[in-house]
Design an enzyme around this catalytic site. Structure first.
Site, PDB file in Angstrom:
ATOM      1  CG  ASN A   9      -1.710   1.096   1.386  1.00  0.00           C
ATOM      2  OD1 ASN A   9      -1.647   2.001   0.667  1.00  0.00           O
ATOM      3  ND2 ASN A   9      -2.343   1.276   2.599  1.00  0.00           N
ATOM      4  CD1 TRP A  10       3.266   0.920  -2.938  1.00  0.00           C
ATOM      5  CD2 TRP A  10       3.261   2.096  -4.924  1.00  0.00           C
ATOM      6  NE1 TRP A  10       3.825   0.254  -3.898  1.00  0.00           N
ATOM      7  CE2 TRP A  10       3.795   0.894  -5.012  1.00  0.00           C
ATOM      8  CE3 TRP A  10       3.155   3.212  -5.885  1.00  0.00           C
ATOM      9  CZ2 TRP A  10       4.243   0.514  -6.396  1.00  0.00           C
ATOM     10  CZ3 TRP A  10       3.536   2.747  -7.247  1.00  0.00           C
ATOM     11  CH2 TRP A  10       4.309   1.552  -7.310  1.00  0.00           C
ATOM     12  CE  LYS A  11       0.153   3.277   4.709  1.00  0.00           C
ATOM     13  NZ  LYS A  11       0.191   3.443   6.310  1.00  0.00           N
ATOM     14  CG  HIS A  95      -5.854   1.734   5.818  1.00  0.00           C
ATOM     15  ND1 HIS A  95      -5.258   2.554   6.512  1.00  0.00           N
ATOM     16  CD2 HIS A  95      -4.793   0.909   5.546  1.00  0.00           C
ATOM     17  CE1 HIS A  95      -3.843   2.652   6.701  1.00  0.00           C
ATOM     18  NE2 HIS A  95      -3.633   1.413   6.005  1.00  0.00           N
ATOM     19  CD  GLU A  97      -2.742   5.584   7.039  1.00  0.00           C
ATOM     20  OE1 GLU A  97      -2.777   5.362   5.596  1.00  0.00           O
ATOM     21  OE2 GLU A  97      -1.665   4.907   7.629  1.00  0.00           O
ATOM     22  N   GLY A 173       3.185   2.242  10.556  1.00  0.00           N
ATOM     23  CA  GLY A 173       4.017   3.725  10.710  1.00  0.00           C
ATOM     24  C   GLY A 173       4.795   3.918  11.862  1.00  0.00           C
ATOM     25  CB  SER A 213       5.998  -1.500  11.788  1.00  0.00           C
ATOM     26  OG  SER A 213       5.503   0.000  12.053  1.00  0.00           O
ATOM     27  N   GLY A 234       3.328  -1.176   4.209  1.00  0.00           N
ATOM     28  CA  GLY A 234       3.220   0.390   3.937  1.00  0.00           C
ATOM     29  C   GLY A 234       4.602   0.750   3.756  1.00  0.00           C
ATOM     30  N   GLY A 235       5.387   1.149   4.553  1.00  0.00           N
ATOM     31  CA  GLY A 235       6.468   2.037   4.219  1.00  0.00           C
ATOM     32  C   GLY A 235       7.462   1.229   3.434  1.00  0.00           C
TER      33      GLY A 235
END
Ligand code: 13P
Length: 251
Positions: A9-11, A95, A97, A173, A213, A234-235
């Site tokens: 997920n590149w957000k 999600h 967010e 994150g 994470s 994510g990251g």
């Protein structure tokens, strides 16, 4: 037998040229022997270019969000049909967010899941508790409610297209990953909740992936838990080397 799924997920990261650079680097590393299903979830603006580049590869495309409505005067929204037309197979729903920054509640999440399924998408439905909820011993209750309300009215057949993602909000994150045993415990609880909402066979067949994470260092121990069927990254998915290292840890 559940096939492992690793999704990136590149957000709200990457322009179109940056997206293409990342997937070219990833495609150079990945070969066809990869036992996991790999899904890239770029921002909307990169979907078309990424889809064109992925054509013919085994990497699947997903979107980060969809409208709960199907079409019409809904400025700024994107429908499931439009996502299908650009080449998406998957879509993230629920999600944290979206829940926290955009006030998406269980009712709208339920509507989005229904819309996604009726338009032919495979939802990745995210659930997870906050740190305060965990500290108060409410983790399983919170997730149970998210599952009950989110999946309300969905049939066992529709569940065949569903992936559940357990993402503890405090681990997203933050570099604070849940311990493999904690993750296994919650995934088992999710499967048992699915068993009570559906048949045990449906629960057994549903993929439950972990997010929060995930890194090349912690993924082998997380991915080896019996009820962990992959990762929502994510990251670490923003770098081809680290995303590839997470994928290649899958045996
Ligand atoms: P991080 O891997 O950056 O913690 O993000 C997890 C996530 O929210 C994936 O959807």
């Amino acid at each position: 037998m559940r096939k492992m799924l690793i999704a990136g997920n590149w957000k709200m990261n990457k322009t179109i040229p940056e997206s293409l650079e990342l997937i070219h680097a990833l495609m150079r590393k990945l070969d066809s022997s990869c036992p996991a299903e790999v899904v890239l979830i770029p921002p909307f603006t990169s979907l078309f270019s990424v889809a064109e580049t992925l054509r013919g590869s085994s990497i699947q495309l997903g979107a980060q969000n969809l409208s709960h409505l199907t079409e019409g005067a809904v400025t700024g929204e994107i429908s499931g049909t439009q996502l299908i037309s650009v080449g998406c197979r998957y879509v993230l729903v629920g999600h944290s967010e979206r829940r926290n920054l955009f006030q998406e509640d269980d009712a709208v999440i339920n509507q989005k899941l229904k819309t996604a399924l009726s338009e032919g998408l495979h939802p990745i439905f995210c659930v997870g508790e906050s740190w305060q909820e965990r500290e108060a011993g409410k983790t399983k209750g919170v997730i149970g409610n998210q599952l009950k309300r989110g999946l309300d009215g969905l049939t066992p057949m529709e569940m065949g297209k569903m992936t559940i993602a357990y993402e503890p909000v405090w681990a997203i994150g933050t570099g604070k990953t849940a311990q493999p045993e904690q993750v296994q415990e919650i995934h088992e609880a999710i499967r048992s909740e699915l068993s009570s909402q559906y048949e045990p066979e449906t629960a057994k067949a549903t993929r439950i992936i972990y997010g929060g994470s995930v890194t090349p260092d912690n993924s082998p121990s997380l991915m080896s838990q019996p009820d962990v069927d992959g990762a929502l990254v994510g990251g670490a998915s923003l770098d081809a080397g680290s995303f590839y290292a997470i994928i290649s840890a899958i045996k």
